[in-house]
Design a protein around this motif. Structure first.
Motif, PDB file in Angstrom:
ATOM      1  N   VAL A  29       0.846  -1.180  -0.105  1.00 15.03           N
ATOM      2  CA  VAL A  29      -0.033  -0.080  -0.116  1.00 15.03           C
ATOM      3  C   VAL A  29       0.964   1.168   0.090  1.00 15.03           C
ATOM      4  O   VAL A  29       1.562   1.406   0.873  1.00 15.03           O
ATOM      5  CB  VAL A  29      -0.810   0.129   1.167  1.00 15.03           C
ATOM      6  N   SER A  30       0.642   2.088  -0.973  1.00 18.42           N
ATOM      7  CA  SER A  30       1.390   3.330  -1.089  1.00 18.42           C
ATOM      8  C   SER A  30       0.599   4.332  -0.509  1.00 18.42           C
ATOM      9  O   SER A  30      -0.465   4.328  -1.489  1.00 18.42           O
ATOM     10  CB  SER A  30       1.917   3.587  -2.479  1.00 18.42           C
ATOM     11  N   LEU A  31       0.731   5.245   0.258  1.00 20.29           N
ATOM     12  CA  LEU A  31      -0.049   6.218   0.587  1.00 20.29           C
ATOM     13  C   LEU A  31       0.493   7.477   0.078  1.00 20.29           C
ATOM     14  O   LEU A  31       1.527   8.065   0.328  1.00 20.29           O
ATOM     15  CB  LEU A  31      -0.041   6.353   2.195  1.00 20.29           C
ATOM     16  N   ARG A 106      -0.713  -4.331  -5.792  1.00 20.77           N
ATOM     17  CA  ARG A 106      -0.178  -3.083  -5.450  1.00 20.77           C
ATOM     18  C   ARG A 106      -1.340  -1.694  -5.462  1.00 20.77           C
ATOM     19  O   ARG A 106      -1.998  -1.382  -6.315  1.00 20.77           O
ATOM     20  CB  ARG A 106       0.812  -2.825  -6.652  1.00 20.77           C
ATOM     21  N   VAL A 107      -1.654  -1.461  -4.149  1.00 20.62           N
ATOM     22  CA  VAL A 107      -2.501  -0.289  -3.656  1.00 20.62           C
ATOM     23  C   VAL A 107      -1.953   0.869  -3.872  1.00 20.62           C
ATOM     24  O   VAL A 107      -0.999   1.240  -2.926  1.00 20.62           O
ATOM     25  CB  VAL A 107      -3.246  -0.875  -2.775  1.00 20.62           C
ATOM     26  N   VAL A 108      -2.559   2.008  -4.274  1.00 22.79           N
ATOM     27  CA  VAL A 108      -2.557   3.277  -4.240  1.00 22.79           C
ATOM     28  C   VAL A 108      -3.454   3.771  -3.409  1.00 22.79           C
ATOM     29  O   VAL A 108      -4.662   4.049  -4.013  1.00 22.79           O
ATOM     30  CB  VAL A 108      -2.080   4.124  -5.411  1.00 22.79           C
ATOM     31  N   ARG A 109      -3.142   4.479  -2.112  1.00 23.96           N
ATOM     32  CA  ARG A 109      -4.257   5.322  -1.673  1.00 23.96           C
ATOM     33  C   ARG A 109      -3.751   6.962  -1.753  1.00 23.96           C
ATOM     34  O   ARG A 109      -3.239   7.236  -1.218  1.00 23.96           O
ATOM     35  CB  ARG A 109      -3.907   4.748   0.010  1.00 23.96           C
ATOM     36  N   LYS A 126      -0.784   2.882  10.620  1.00 26.28           N
ATOM     37  CA  LYS A 126      -0.643   1.997  11.868  1.00 26.28           C
ATOM     38  C   LYS A 126      -1.621   0.821  11.638  1.00 26.28           C
ATOM     39  O   LYS A 126      -1.205  -0.361  12.234  1.00 26.28           O
ATOM     40  CB  LYS A 126      -1.129   2.934  13.055  1.00 26.28           C
ATOM     41  N   TYR A 127      -2.657   1.020  11.104  1.00 20.78           N
ATOM     42  CA  TYR A 127      -3.698  -0.058  10.937  1.00 20.78           C
ATOM     43  C   TYR A 127      -2.999  -1.224  10.016  1.00 20.78           C
ATOM     44  O   TYR A 127      -3.245  -2.361  10.322  1.00 20.78           O
ATOM     45  CB  TYR A 127      -4.933   0.360  10.352  1.00 20.78           C
ATOM     46  N   LEU A 128      -2.395  -0.802   8.963  1.00 17.31           N
ATOM     47  CA  LEU A 128      -1.483  -1.685   8.112  1.00 17.31           C
ATOM     48  C   LEU A 128      -0.444  -2.159   8.608  1.00 17.31           C
ATOM     49  O   LEU A 128      -0.302  -3.579   8.573  1.00 17.31           O
ATOM     50  CB  LEU A 128      -1.289  -0.834   6.952  1.00 17.31           C
ATOM     51  N   ARG A 134       2.846  -4.265   3.963  1.00 15.52           N
ATOM     52  CA  ARG A 134       3.837  -3.442   3.475  1.00 15.52           C
ATOM     53  C   ARG A 134       3.322  -2.059   3.307  1.00 15.52           C
ATOM     54  O   ARG A 134       2.139  -2.029   2.451  1.00 15.52           O
ATOM     55  CB  ARG A 134       4.627  -4.204   2.382  1.00 15.52           C
ATOM     56  N   VAL A 135       3.831  -1.128   3.748  1.00 13.01           N
ATOM     57  CA  VAL A 135       3.178   0.287   3.449  1.00 13.01           C
ATOM     58  C   VAL A 135       4.500   1.279   3.308  1.00 13.01           C
ATOM     59  O   VAL A 135       5.360   1.204   3.780  1.00 13.01           O
ATOM     60  CB  VAL A 135       2.169   0.780   4.674  1.00 13.01           C
TER      61      VAL A 135
END
Length: 264
Positions: A29-31, A106-109, A126-128, A134-135
């Protein structure tokens, strides 16, 4: 998004989509901070992550043009919130991000501005982390700085302010008020985000707690976008100026001497 344009809800699959799972890679996850609005203010890394993403989970204020960087087969999931209207609860967003990543995606937030400036990025990180996901954080340009700059207002200036303070204009819960006595006496520039609905409360509390009524203030709507508009006045007169100009949300509020530098 499927070939017929259907937006999936995060639980659906598409056999034609090559994901990190099909490549035997762990999910991520990419914030990503989308910047203040102008697509050209997105960072290069942010653009690359959008191009690589299997799924993009995006907020309401993200410029739709940024989604055009995504692959045609990437899912696009709208989880946008507006005042008093949260169709997708934050806990549901957290669960969705974790589920998609643990499925190998592969997730983009994608968040407006910077994910760590009133973007709940810290909560999601924090949740992830707590669930072994992986974040990564891809910082974005916050509207708290870029918005004023877009109309010629520097948040710091040797003649006006040696510091600036970014404040959420709305309360997390009813009955929990900001420390207005402290805020009214802060040195430097005050920048309120998400504050248009509370404009009268903000100006009234600042004046009531000792901020001079003639303190300069500016309101900037749709900062950095083509439809950008702004007005300036003082604390006592800004409501009339905003009403006359017809400004509304989304907008940011700048209080302090630097607001007098707003370009005509």
């Amino acid at each position: 998004m499927t070939d017929n344009g259907e937006v999936l809800d995060g639980s659906g699959t598409n056999d034609n989509i090559e994901t990190a799972a099909t490549r035997n890679e762990p999910g991520l996850v990419s914030l990503v901070g989308a910047g203040p609005g102008d697509p050209e203010l997105l960072t290069l890394r942010g653009k690359r992550r959008i191009e690589e993403a299997d799924v993009i989970v995006y907020d309401r204020l993200v410029n739709p043009e940024l989604l055009e960087f995504a692959r045609d087969d990437a899912e696009r999931i709208d989880v946008g919130k507006s005042a008093h209207h949260h169709p997708v609860k934050q806990r549901e967003i957290n669960d969705m991000l974790a589920r998609l990543a643990l499925d190998g995606r592969r997730v983009v937030r994608l968040k407006s501005g910077d994910p760590f400036v009133f973007g709940r990025g810290g909560e999601e990180q924090k949740y992830l982390h707590d669930r072994g996901v992986r974040v990564e954080i891809v910082p974005g340009i916050t509207s708290a700085i870029a918005g004023p700059a877009a109309v010629g207002i520097p948040v710091t200036h040797r003649d006006y302010a040696s510091s600036f303070h970014v404040i959420a204009g709305h309360r997390k819960r009813e009955g929990h008020e900001l420390d207005w006595d402290n805020i009214a006496h802060m040195e430097g520039t005050l920048v309120f985000l998400m504050g248009m609905e509370s404009l009268d409360r903000i100006t009234g509390n600042l004046i009531a707690n000792g901020k001079p009524a003639d303190t300069p203030i500016a309101v900037i709507q749709w900062a950095t976008r083509e439809q950008q508009r702004a007005v300036r006045s003082d604390l006592a007169g800004i409501r009339a100026a905003v009403d006359e100009a017809g400004l509304g949300a989304p907008a940011l509020i700048v209080v302090g001497g630097v607001a007098s530098l707003l370009e005509p």
